[in-house]
Design a protein around this motif. Structure first.
Motif, PDB file in Angstrom:
ATOM      1  N   UNK A  66       1.052  -1.160  -0.105  1.00 40.98           N
ATOM      2  CA  UNK A  66       0.213   0.113  -0.272  1.00 40.98           C
ATOM      3  C   UNK A  66       0.992   1.542   0.006  1.00 40.98           C
ATOM      4  N   UNK A  67       2.296   1.555   0.747  1.00 37.28           N
ATOM      5  CA  UNK A  67       2.875   2.143   0.623  1.00 37.28           C
ATOM      6  C   UNK A  67       3.741   2.495  -0.663  1.00 37.28           C
ATOM      7  N   UNK A  68       4.026   1.446  -0.999  1.00 37.57           N
ATOM      8  CA  UNK A  68       4.249   1.572  -2.633  1.00 37.57           C
ATOM      9  C   UNK A  68       3.482   2.157  -3.283  1.00 37.57           C
ATOM     10  N   UNK A  69       2.349   1.242  -3.458  1.00 38.53           N
ATOM     11  CA  UNK A  69       1.503   1.952  -4.834  1.00 38.53           C
ATOM     12  C   UNK A  69       0.820   3.223  -4.786  1.00 38.53           C
ATOM     13  N   UNK A  70       0.695   4.056  -3.083  1.00 39.56           N
ATOM     14  CA  UNK A  70       1.559   4.763  -3.074  1.00 39.56           C
ATOM     15  C   UNK A  70       2.288   6.031  -3.761  1.00 39.56           C
ATOM     16  N   UNK A  71       3.360   5.402  -3.292  1.00 44.58           N
ATOM     17  CA  UNK A  71       4.376   6.024  -4.593  1.00 44.58           C
ATOM     18  C   UNK A  71       4.569   5.820  -5.582  1.00 44.58           C
ATOM     19  N   UNK A  72       3.857   5.273  -5.989  1.00 44.09           N
ATOM     20  CA  UNK A  72       3.531   4.969  -7.810  1.00 44.09           C
ATOM     21  C   UNK A  72       2.522   5.868  -7.682  1.00 44.09           C
ATOM     22  N   UNK A  73       0.917   5.976  -7.225  1.00 43.96           N
ATOM     23  CA  UNK A  73       0.483   7.518  -7.765  1.00 43.96           C
ATOM     24  C   UNK A  73       1.063   8.761  -7.455  1.00 43.96           C
ATOM     25  N   UNK A  74       2.093   8.729  -7.030  1.00 41.96           N
ATOM     26  CA  UNK A  74       2.552   9.897  -7.373  1.00 41.96           C
ATOM     27  C   UNK A  74       3.846  10.201  -8.249  1.00 41.96           C
ATOM     28  N   UNK A  75       3.937   9.279  -8.183  1.00 39.71           N
ATOM     29  CA  UNK A  75       4.365   9.402  -9.938  1.00 39.71           C
ATOM     30  C   UNK A  75       3.355   9.060 -10.858  1.00 39.71           C
ATOM     31  N   UNK A  76       3.129   8.912 -10.826  1.00 39.29           N
ATOM     32  CA  UNK A  76       1.727   8.733 -11.893  1.00 39.29           C
ATOM     33  C   UNK A  76       1.630  10.612 -12.140  1.00 39.29           C
ATOM     34  N   UNK A  77       1.736  11.153 -11.238  1.00 37.23           N
ATOM     35  CA  UNK A  77       0.616  12.144 -11.045  1.00 37.23           C
ATOM     36  C   UNK A  77       1.614  13.350 -11.790  1.00 37.23           C
ATOM     37  N   UNK A  78       2.719  13.503 -11.140  1.00 41.28           N
ATOM     38  CA  UNK A  78       3.719  13.913 -12.085  1.00 41.28           C
ATOM     39  C   UNK A  78       4.462  13.325 -13.143  1.00 41.28           C
ATOM     40  N   UNK A  79       4.045  12.026 -13.499  1.00 39.68           N
ATOM     41  CA  UNK A  79       4.649  12.113 -15.343  1.00 39.68           C
ATOM     42  C   UNK A  79       3.393  12.407 -16.128  1.00 39.68           C
ATOM     43  N   UNK A  80       1.977  12.827 -15.650  1.00 44.89           N
ATOM     44  CA  UNK A  80       0.806  13.196 -16.429  1.00 44.89           C
ATOM     45  C   UNK A  80       0.164  14.183 -15.608  1.00 44.89           C
ATOM     46  N   UNK A  81       1.014  15.152 -14.677  1.00 47.32           N
ATOM     47  CA  UNK A  81      -0.012  16.282 -13.974  1.00 47.32           C
ATOM     48  C   UNK A  81      -1.183  17.054 -14.870  1.00 47.32           C
ATOM     49  N   UNK A  82       0.041  17.418 -15.977  1.00 46.41           N
ATOM     50  CA  UNK A  82      -1.184  18.651 -16.660  1.00 46.41           C
ATOM     51  C   UNK A  82      -2.862  17.650 -17.064  1.00 46.41           C
ATOM     52  N   UNK A  83      -3.114  16.446 -17.577  1.00 47.29           N
ATOM     53  CA  UNK A  83      -4.037  16.230 -17.505  1.00 47.29           C
ATOM     54  C   UNK A  83      -4.618  15.446 -16.700  1.00 47.29           C
ATOM     55  N   UNK A  84      -4.511  15.358 -15.357  1.00 51.85           N
ATOM     56  CA  UNK A  84      -4.906  14.751 -13.288  1.00 51.85           C
ATOM     57  C   UNK A  84      -4.889  16.029 -13.592  1.00 51.85           C
ATOM     58  N   UNK A  85      -4.303  16.932 -13.395  1.00 51.60           N
ATOM     59  CA  UNK A  85      -4.696  18.484 -12.441  1.00 51.60           C
ATOM     60  C   UNK A  85      -5.819  18.913 -12.441  1.00 51.60           C
ATOM     61  N   UNK A  86      -6.032  19.261 -13.841  1.00 54.26           N
ATOM     62  CA  UNK A  86      -6.735  20.409 -14.776  1.00 54.26           C
ATOM     63  C   UNK A  86      -8.172  20.092 -14.877  1.00 54.26           C
ATOM     64  N   UNK A  87      -8.805  20.636 -14.458  1.00 51.93           N
ATOM     65  CA  UNK A  87     -10.253  20.575 -13.568  1.00 51.93           C
ATOM     66  C   UNK A  87     -10.918  20.026 -12.591  1.00 51.93           C
ATOM     67  N   UNK A  88     -11.799  19.028 -12.555  1.00 48.04           N
ATOM     68  CA  UNK A  88     -12.975  18.773 -11.592  1.00 48.04           C
ATOM     69  C   UNK A  88     -12.451  17.200 -11.571  1.00 48.04           C
ATOM     70  N   UNK A  89     -12.876  17.183 -13.374  1.00 51.82           N
ATOM     71  CA  UNK A  89     -13.914  15.500 -13.886  1.00 51.82           C
ATOM     72  C   UNK A  89     -12.543  14.267 -13.199  1.00 51.82           C
TER      73      UNK A  89
END
Length: 206
Positions: A66-89
């Motif tokens: 679970x700790x590792x999966x959260x770290x992977x999730x952070x990496x995903x957001x960092x790599x695709x931040x423009x898509x994942x942090x824009x808007x509320x959808x």
């Protein structure tokens, strides 16, 4: 429910909730460690309280996944931040998926240790929503749980549908799927059509 399948569902729910927390932290301009912390709290908060109340081993202390999966999730957001942090959808998508999966898991785990369905329904609500409450408090937002949006109500409706499906004799897969679908549909209706509960107002607001 097979333990390996339950673990897979829990990991998927962890990913969804971790991403929802991390993307909110990104909007608040948290650093990577702060964002990881918010994502982790979002993902494990509800399940931690559930396991403590049920007096069973806390799920994320049994494996480092679970700790590792959260770290992977952070990496995903960092790599695709423009898509994942824009808007509320994107927030709606990940938060709703995490909510549906964790309510289902909370109900299943509670039933597995011998509690009745009404307790399982409460534990499903706690599992699905408590991490988000802590997340919102930590980032200084009004908790979504307490807003007029259909959120806790969706958890309750999902639990009741799970209960009805069980009483009707449907298979566990149908029970779990019906629970998840109801939660997703209600959350979609809240976003798309503005469904909400009546707001309690004081005399000072009139």
């Amino acid at each position: 429910m097979d333990n390996s399948f339950l673990f897979i569902i829990e990991v998927l729910g962890t990913i969804a909730f971790a991403i929802s927390g991390i993307r909110l932290a990104a909007r608040k301009h948290f650093d990577w460690f702060g964002a990881y912390t918010i994502g982790l709290v979002t993902a494990i908060g509800g399940g931690t309280l559930r396991d403590v109340l049920l007096d069973i081993p806390v799920f994320w202390m049994q494996t480092w996944w679970y700790l590792a999966v959260t770290a992977i999730s952070l990496a995903v957001v960092v790599m695709f931040h423009k898509v994942l942090t824009s808007g509320s959808r994107s927030l709606f998508i990940f938060d709703t998926i995490g909510l549906a999966l964790f309510v289902m898991i909370g109900i299943q785990k509670t039933l597995a240790v011998g509690y009745p369905m009404w307790v399982a329904t409460v534990m499903g609500i706690i599992t699905g929503s408590f991490g988000g409450v802590v997340r919102d408090i930590m980032i200084n937002e009004e908790p979504l749980f307490f807003r007029k949006d259909i959120y806790a109500t969706a958890c309750l409706a999902g639990g009741l549908v799970y209960w009805v499906a069980a009483l009707a004799g449907f298979s566990p897969i149908v029970q779990q799927s019906a629970c998840a679908v109801v939660i997703i549909v209600l959350r979609y209706g809240a976003l798309r059509y503005g469904w909400h509960l009546p707001v309690l107002s004081s005399s000072a607001d009139e």
